[in-house]
Design an enzyme around this catalytic site. Structure first.
Site, short mmCIF file in Angstrom:
data_model
loop_
_atom_site.label_atom_id
_atom_site.label_comp_id
_atom_site.label_asym_id
_atom_site.label_seq_id
_atom_site.Cartn_x
_atom_site.Cartn_y
_atom_site.Cartn_z
N CYS A 1 -4.22 -1.29 -2.36
CA CYS A 1 -4.24 -0.04 -2.63
C CYS A 1 -5.02 0.19 -3.80
CB CYS A 1 -2.81 0.68 -2.92
SG CYS A 1 -2.77 2.29 -3.17
N HIS B 1 -7.60 2.81 3.34
CA HIS B 1 -7.23 3.52 4.56
C HIS B 1 -8.78 3.56 5.39
CE1 HIS B 1 -3.40 4.59 3.14
NE2 HIS B 1 -2.93 5.36 4.46
N CYS C 1 -10.77 2.87 -0.65
CA CYS C 1 -9.65 3.01 -0.21
C CYS C 1 -9.35 2.43 1.13
CB CYS C 1 -9.37 4.58 0.01
SG CYS C 1 -7.82 4.92 0.75
N ASP D 1 0.78 -0.93 0.11
CA ASP D 1 -0.03 -0.05 0.00
C ASP D 1 0.86 1.18 -0.07
OD1 ASP D 1 -2.40 1.54 0.27
OD2 ASP D 1 -2.00 1.97 2.19
N SER D 2 0.18 2.34 -0.54
CA SER D 2 1.03 3.50 -0.50
C SER D 2 1.46 4.08 1.20
CB SER D 2 0.25 4.89 -0.84
OG SER D 2 -1.17 5.00 -0.01
N GLU E 1 -2.64 9.17 7.75
CA GLU E 1 -1.30 8.93 7.84
C GLU E 1 -0.57 9.52 9.04
OE1 GLU E 1 1.31 6.94 5.99
OE2 GLU E 1 -0.66 5.81 5.29
N1 DGL Z 1 -4.83 3.04 0.79
C1 DGL Z 1 -4.79 3.57 -0.66
C2 DGL Z 1 -6.10 3.29 -1.73
O1 DGL Z 1 -6.52 2.39 -1.26
C3 DGL Z 1 -4.78 5.25 -0.36
C4 DGL Z 1 -4.12 5.89 -1.53
C5 DGL Z 1 -3.27 7.31 -1.26
O2 DGL Z 1 -2.35 7.14 -0.76
O3 DGL Z 1 -4.02 8.36 -1.51
O4 DGL Z 1 -6.42 4.02 -2.42
#
Ligand code: DGL
Length: 270
Positions: free
Chosen positions: A70, A196, A194, A7-8, A162
């Site tokens: 992600c 997150h 997402c 993931d990011s 974050e």
């Molecule tokens: N968890 C990522 C997603 O599912 C986050 C994306 C981001 O870093 O903006 O899209």
């Protein structure tokens, strides 16, 4: 035998948690690209370059199969990766097909023509890049007809999560839900598009009201990964050790991860 989860940043931990519960014998190597999060405000080339670099790092850890936990990377980069970049002995899978299959009442991999389904009005909450890609709508159109999707790009929400600023995150969820409801007053279902966002699932549910079914990915992805590994056991790679890698500050990332998963998580530098 290890599987990579990418993931990011911290959002993929919601998926990691579910897959580790479903498959306790599999060591997972988690890679959070925290120093480049959020991806949701980046263009598709940028997301592609960052995602391919991360996936290569997971291959180096002996993970022949990598899950892009992600949605932004799944929406903006996965198709291009699958078309021309992934070698024959490796696999990279995204996260939103299992969710759409659940919402459209389909079994894994059922590719029959699109048909009418129970839900008609669906709210999609996702990052600006995922919303812009229209990947959800595209995947949904393969499987269902007559579903009206209203998308809300939740600017700022990934940054707040974050940073561990949950007061700001809650305020942003409530204002994005209000904005969505101005466009679609009575959604029947809401997709947290997402990884997150499940960290804020209670706030989404509260703001949307009890009549809205909220779909999030973690358990759906865990079920479809278990099913995939049953059918493709050779895709469990040679890696032996579970670990957490980050491009960010391992100390800071570990503190936030521990807070989110309510168990000790120790990240090391990627
Ligand atoms: N968890 C990522 C997603 O599912 C986050 C994306 C981001 O870093 O903006 O899209």
């Amino acid at each position: 035998m290890a599987v990579g989860i990418f993931d990011s940043g911290l959002g993929g931990l919601t998926v990691l948690d579910a897959v580790s519960k479903a498959l306790p014998e599999v060591p997972f190597v988690y890679y959070g690209d925290n120093s480049h999060a959020p991806y949701g405000v980046r263009d598709a080339d940028d997301v592609y370059n960052l995602t391919t670099a991360a996936v290569e790092r997971l291959w180096d850890e002996g993970c022949d199969l990598v899950i892009l936990a992600c949605n932004t990377a799944s929406a903006a980069a996965l198709r291009r990766m699958q078309e021309s970049w992934i070698p024959k002995d490796k696999r990279v899978l995204g996260v939103f097909v299992p969710l759409i299959e659940a919402m459209t009442e389909r079994q894994w991999g059922d590719n029959s023509p699109p048909r009418e389904v129970a839900v008609e009005h669906v709210a999609l909450f996702a990052t600006p890049a995922t919303v812009r890609s229209r990947a959800f709508q595209r995947e949904l159109a393969f499987r269902a007809i007559g579903v009206d999707v209203e998308a809300q790009a939740c600017g700022g929400l990934v940054d707040a999560i974050e940073d561990g600023d949950m007061i700001l995150a809650e305020a942003l969820v409530r204002s994005h839900v209000e904005a969505l409801k101005r466009k679609m007053p009575d959604p029947q279902a809401a997709i947290l598009g997402c990884t997150h966002y499940p960290l804020m699932q209670e706030v989404f549910q509260d703001a949307l009201g009890p009549d809205v079914t909220v779909y999030s990915q973690a358990n759906l992805v865990a079920d479809s990964l278990a099913d995939y590994l049953k059918r493709h056991p050779a895709m469990i790679g040679a890696g032996q050790e579970a670990k957490f890698l980050t491009t960010g500050d391992p100390k800071k990332v570990s503190v936030h991860a521990t807070q989110f998963l309510r168990r000790e998580i120790k990240f090391e530098a990627a």
